[in-house]
Design an enzyme around this catalytic site. Structure first.
Site, PDB file in Angstrom:
ATOM      1  N   ARG A 220       0.811  -1.226   0.000  1.00  0.00           N
ATOM      2  CA  ARG A 220       0.000   0.000   0.000  1.00  0.00           C
ATOM      3  C   ARG A 220       0.843   1.274   0.000  1.00  0.00           C
ATOM      4  NH1 ARG A 220      -3.144  -3.142   3.439  1.00  0.00           N
ATOM      5  NH2 ARG A 220      -5.002  -3.889   2.379  1.00  0.00           N
TER       6      ARG A 220
ATOM      7  N   LYS B 101       2.525  11.500 -10.855  1.00  0.00           N
ATOM      8  CA  LYS B 101       1.575  10.665 -11.604  1.00  0.00           C
ATOM      9  C   LYS B 101       2.332   9.419 -12.015  1.00  0.00           C
ATOM     10  CE  LYS B 101      -1.870  13.454 -14.027  1.00  0.00           C
ATOM     11  NZ  LYS B 101      -2.321  13.940 -15.345  1.00  0.00           N
TER      12      LYS B 101
ATOM     13  N   GLU C  81       7.222  18.097 -25.015  1.00  0.00           N
ATOM     14  CA  GLU C  81       6.815  18.591 -23.697  1.00  0.00           C
ATOM     15  C   GLU C  81       7.360  20.007 -23.466  1.00  0.00           C
ATOM     16  OE1 GLU C  81       4.554  17.048 -22.142  1.00  0.00           O
ATOM     17  OE2 GLU C  81       4.771  14.881 -22.415  1.00  0.00           O
TER      18      GLU C  81
ATOM     19  N   LYS D  69       5.703  23.300 -13.478  1.00  0.00           N
ATOM     20  CA  LYS D  69       4.884  22.110 -13.219  1.00  0.00           C
ATOM     21  C   LYS D  69       4.610  21.942 -11.729  1.00  0.00           C
ATOM     22  CE  LYS D  69       4.106  17.255 -14.092  1.00  0.00           C
ATOM     23  NZ  LYS D  69       4.370  16.090 -14.919  1.00  0.00           N
TER      24      LYS D  69
ATOM     25  N   GLU E  28      -5.424  16.650  -9.977  1.00  0.00           N
ATOM     26  CA  GLU E  28      -6.152  17.112 -11.156  1.00  0.00           C
ATOM     27  C   GLU E  28      -7.646  17.185 -10.875  1.00  0.00           C
ATOM     28  OE1 GLU E  28      -4.142  15.747 -14.794  1.00  0.00           O
ATOM     29  OE2 GLU E  28      -6.136  15.575 -15.635  1.00  0.00           O
TER      30      GLU E  28
ATOM     31  N   ARG F 160      -4.246  21.492 -13.039  1.00  0.00           N
ATOM     32  CA  ARG F 160      -3.292  20.496 -13.539  1.00  0.00           C
ATOM     33  C   ARG F 160      -3.678  20.021 -14.936  1.00  0.00           C
ATOM     34  NH1 ARG F 160       0.015  15.678 -10.393  1.00  0.00           N
ATOM     35  NH2 ARG F 160       1.284  15.179 -12.204  1.00  0.00           N
TER      36      ARG F 160
ATOM     37  N   ASN G 132      -2.182  18.949 -19.878  1.00  0.00           N
ATOM     38  CA  ASN G 132      -2.552  17.973 -20.913  1.00  0.00           C
ATOM     39  C   ASN G 132      -2.676  18.621 -22.287  1.00  0.00           C
ATOM     40  OD1 ASN G 132      -2.692  16.049 -18.930  1.00  0.00           O
ATOM     41  ND2 ASN G 132      -4.891  16.303 -18.595  1.00  0.00           N
TER      42      ASN G 132
ATOM     43  N   HIS H 201      -2.251  16.632 -25.425  1.00  0.00           N
ATOM     44  CA  HIS H 201      -2.143  15.210 -25.073  1.00  0.00           C
ATOM     45  C   HIS H 201      -3.351  14.379 -25.479  1.00  0.00           C
ATOM     46  CE1 HIS H 201       1.437  16.440 -23.045  1.00  0.00           C
ATOM     47  NE2 HIS H 201       1.678  15.230 -22.591  1.00  0.00           N
TER      48      HIS H 201
ATOM     49  N   HIS I 284      -2.282  11.071 -27.202  1.00  0.00           N
ATOM     50  CA  HIS I 284      -2.620   9.720 -26.731  1.00  0.00           C
ATOM     51  C   HIS I 284      -3.355   8.941 -27.825  1.00  0.00           C
ATOM     52  CE1 HIS I 284      -2.244  10.908 -22.207  1.00  0.00           C
ATOM     53  NE2 HIS I 284      -1.091  10.750 -22.799  1.00  0.00           N
TER      54      HIS I 284
ATOM     55  N   HIS J 274       6.659   9.098 -27.300  1.00  0.00           N
ATOM     56  CA  HIS J 274       5.606   9.884 -26.654  1.00  0.00           C
ATOM     57  C   HIS J 274       5.759  11.384 -26.962  1.00  0.00           C
ATOM     58  CE1 HIS J 274       2.797  11.357 -23.681  1.00  0.00           C
ATOM     59  NE2 HIS J 274       3.754  12.090 -23.147  1.00  0.00           N
TER      60      HIS J 274
HETATM   61  N1  LIG Z   1       4.079  10.626 -15.233  1.00  0.00           N
HETATM   62  C1  LIG Z   1       4.031  11.708 -15.958  1.00  0.00           C
HETATM   63  O1  LIG Z   1       3.628  12.784 -15.487  1.00  0.00           O
HETATM   64  C2  LIG Z   1       4.490  11.670 -17.389  1.00  0.00           C
HETATM   65  C3  LIG Z   1       4.618  12.852 -18.122  1.00  0.00           C
HETATM   66  C4  LIG Z   1       5.111  12.767 -19.418  1.00  0.00           C
HETATM   67  C5  LIG Z   1       5.438  11.538 -19.963  1.00  0.00           C
HETATM   68  N2  LIG Z   1       5.272  10.413 -19.232  1.00  0.00           N
HETATM   69  C6  LIG Z   1       5.632   9.105 -19.786  1.00  0.00           C
HETATM   70  O2  LIG Z   1       7.029   9.075 -20.015  1.00  0.00           O
HETATM   71  C7  LIG Z   1       7.300   8.108 -21.016  1.00  0.00           C
HETATM   72  C8  LIG Z   1       8.322   8.657 -21.986  1.00  0.00           C
HETATM   73  O3  LIG Z   1       9.487   8.942 -21.273  1.00  0.00           O
HETATM   74  P1  LIG Z   1      10.912   9.101 -21.974  1.00  0.00           P
HETATM   75  O4  LIG Z   1      10.793   9.960 -23.167  1.00  0.00           O
HETATM   76  O5  LIG Z   1      11.874   9.469 -20.920  1.00  0.00           O
HETATM   77  O6  LIG Z   1      11.178   7.656 -22.566  1.00  0.00           O
HETATM   78  P2  LIG Z   1      11.913   6.319 -22.047  1.00  0.00           P
HETATM   79  O7  LIG Z   1      11.833   6.165 -20.603  1.00  0.00           O
HETATM   80  O8  LIG Z   1      11.363   5.251 -22.913  1.00  0.00           O
HETATM   81  O9  LIG Z   1      13.430   6.576 -22.431  1.00  0.00           O
HETATM   82  C9  LIG Z   1      13.766   6.786 -23.771  1.00  0.00           C
HETATM   83  C10 LIG Z   1      14.866   5.837 -24.277  1.00  0.00           C
HETATM   84  O10 LIG Z   1      16.123   6.355 -23.884  1.00  0.00           O
HETATM   85  C11 LIG Z   1      16.856   5.352 -23.180  1.00  0.00           C
HETATM   86  N3  LIG Z   1      17.610   6.096 -22.187  1.00  0.00           N
HETATM   87  C12 LIG Z   1      17.146   6.690 -21.062  1.00  0.00           C
HETATM   88  N4  LIG Z   1      18.104   7.429 -20.502  1.00  0.00           N
HETATM   89  C13 LIG Z   1      19.215   7.290 -21.262  1.00  0.00           C
HETATM   90  C14 LIG Z   1      20.518   7.826 -21.209  1.00  0.00           C
HETATM   91  N5  LIG Z   1      20.866   8.711 -20.261  1.00  0.00           N
HETATM   92  N6  LIG Z   1      21.402   7.473 -22.165  1.00  0.00           N
HETATM   93  C15 LIG Z   1      21.042   6.622 -23.159  1.00  0.00           C
HETATM   94  N7  LIG Z   1      19.804   6.097 -23.281  1.00  0.00           N
HETATM   95  C16 LIG Z   1      18.909   6.433 -22.339  1.00  0.00           C
HETATM   96  C17 LIG Z   1      15.826   4.394 -22.649  1.00  0.00           C
HETATM   97  O11 LIG Z   1      16.373   3.115 -22.488  1.00  0.00           O
HETATM   98  C18 LIG Z   1      14.795   4.421 -23.778  1.00  0.00           C
HETATM   99  O12 LIG Z   1      15.193   3.557 -24.808  1.00  0.00           O
HETATM  100  C19 LIG Z   1       5.970   7.762 -21.664  1.00  0.00           C
HETATM  101  O13 LIG Z   1       5.557   6.507 -21.236  1.00  0.00           O
HETATM  102  C20 LIG Z   1       5.022   8.827 -21.127  1.00  0.00           C
HETATM  103  O14 LIG Z   1       3.702   8.369 -21.022  1.00  0.00           O
HETATM  104  C21 LIG Z   1       4.820  10.443 -17.957  1.00  0.00           C
END
Ligand SMILES: NC(=O)c1ccc[n+]([C@@H]2O[C@H](COP(=O)([O-])OP(=O)(O)OC[C@H]3O[C@@H](n4cnc5c(N)ncnc54)[C@H](O)[C@@H]3O)[C@@H](O)[C@H]2O)c1
Length: 363
Positions: free
Chosen positions: A119, A141, A183, A224, A234, A239, A243, A246, A250, A263
């Site tokens: 939990r 989130k 973003e 943010k 939200e 908040r 989006n 988005h 999505h 993404h």
């Molecule tokens: N929780 C939230 O508020 C929120 C907000 C925006 C996006 N997201 C989510 O985030 C995700 C996208 O995140 P992302 O763009 O970081 O992608 P990711 O986590 O897939 O990383 C991108 C790629 O880069 C590689 N990588 C990461 N760091 C590295 C480094 N320092 N050197 C070399 N390679 C590296 C990873 O292995 C991956 O292949 C999506 O799933 C999206 O939905 C969440």
């Protein structure tokens, strides 16, 4: 180094931005882990590149480490279940600490797993992507995807800290780095003014100084987190403004299938469509909006081309909105710096916005 502390849901969350943050990480871990055990969930690519340094930095905590596969498909119930089982089988207690190391995929699933096991176990993140530093690792989130849509399963669970060490960005593949522009341009549109200009300079300039990069990350964190502090879950419209673009993004990710576009790339396309829709329901010829949209378009040209089906996109958007009870509202722009919420938009206009985006992307 810039260190910012926010109190959210009664608990402090520290966000540190800078380079060479090894010592800072040690201090943060000493403060947060205390006499608990440390469980590390590390992205596979990051582990391959950095495991020696990470193991050295964390050795005094004798961590248990698991490597999480890279890529969006990792955000699944079966992966989450595997990680939960690993933590439970390893005897995790409420006093222990989960550390996520990676981009948004890793922090989303690690945060989700930390929030559900027993939990809720405390967690923190070392964000290793630009998108993670400016957005995904911030605000608590957490989540995984569902066959019916992206991020449909999740929780709000604030990390105790987020470390944004820009040294990690040197190894980030160029496409992944550029994906963060989606973003970043969202923040540009939401903030307007000085921050918008800083972000536009960052995404349109070949070589950016370490200081400019840090300043932009800090500005995004501040924007943010100020919102998250006031509207963590939200429940209001505050908040929800994050989006922007988005709903389109999505739907694009969903209809193409995860992994076909990144993404952040889908967000860039979504922002262009949101700008078109903003103009059609709220005609304005504001120069700032046009300028911002032309930068979005410039970034779009670097995104690999994919075939989008407008009918499937519209269906995905409608069902997504219904499911999350947003059927009546879209986040749009009056102008940069002034997001607006618009109710009951005619889907014909939405389709036109999508078509305009697809045409601009083709060019
Ligand atoms: N929780 C939230 O508020 C929120 C907000 C925006 C996006 N997201 C989510 O985030 C995700 C996208 O995140 P992302 O763009 O970081 O992608 P990711 O986590 O897939 O990383 C991108 C790629 O880069 C590689 N990588 C990461 N760091 C590295 C480094 N320092 N050197 C070399 N390679 C590296 C990873 O292995 C991956 O292949 C999506 O799933 C999206 O939905 C969440």
């Amino acid at each position: 180094m810039t260190s910012l502390t926010y109190k959210i849901a009664g608990r402090p969350c520290r966000i540190v931005v800078g380079s060479s943050l090894g010592k800072t990480l040690s201090i943060l871990l000493r403060e947060t882990v205390g006499n608990g055990r440390l469980f590390v969930l590390c992205d596979a690519n990051v582990f391959a590149l950095y495991h020696k340094g990470i193991e050295k930095q964390l050795s005094r905590f004798s961590p248990m480490t698991i490597v999480v596969p890279s890529g969006e498909s990792t955000k699944s119930a079966s992966q989450a279940n595997g990680l939960q089982s690993w933590l439970i089988d390893s005897g995790i207690s409420r006093n222990d600490f989960v550390l996520a190391i990676g981009g948004g995929v890793t922090t989303d699933i690690a945060g989700y797993v930390a929030s559900t096991v027993l939990r809720g176990v405390r967690w923190g993140a070392i964000s290793t992507t630009l998108l993670g530093m400016v957005d995904a690792a911030l605000g608590g989130k957490t989540g995984i995807n569902h066959s019916a849509g992206k991020n449909l399963i999740g929780t709000f669970w604030q990390p105790s800290f987020v470390v944004c060490d820009t040294d990690y960005l040197h190894t980030l593949p160029a496409r992944e780095y550029r994906a963060a522009y989606g973003e970043l341009l969202k923040y540009a549109a939401l903030t307007g003014g000085k921050t918008m200009n800083q972000i536009i300079r960052l995404v349109t300039t070949e070589s950016v100084s370490a200081n400019d990069l840090k300043e932009v990350i800090v500005a995004c964190v501040q924007y943010k987190m100020a919102i998250v502090k006031k509207d963590e879950r939200e429940t209001g419209s505050l908040r929800m403004r994050l989006n922007l673009g988005h709903t389109f993004a999505h739907a694009i990710e969903n209809t193409l299938g995860y992994g076909k576009l990144l993404h952040g790339e889908a967000v860039t396309l979504g922002l262009f469509a949101a700008a078109e829709l903003s103009r059609s329901i709220h005609p304005t010829s504001l120069r700032a909006l046009n300028e911002w949209q032309s930068v979005v378009k410039q970034v779009m040209t670097t995104i690999p081309k994919r075939r989008l089906d407008p009918v499937r996109l519209l269906n995905a958007m409608q069902s997504d909105k219904k499911r999350i009870e947003m059927s009546v509202r879209f986040v749009l722009l009056d102008r940069p710096g002034k997001p607006i919420f618009v109710r009951g938009i005619d889907m014909v206009l939405v389709r036109q916005a999508l078509t305009a985006m697809m045409v601009a992307w083709e060019k």
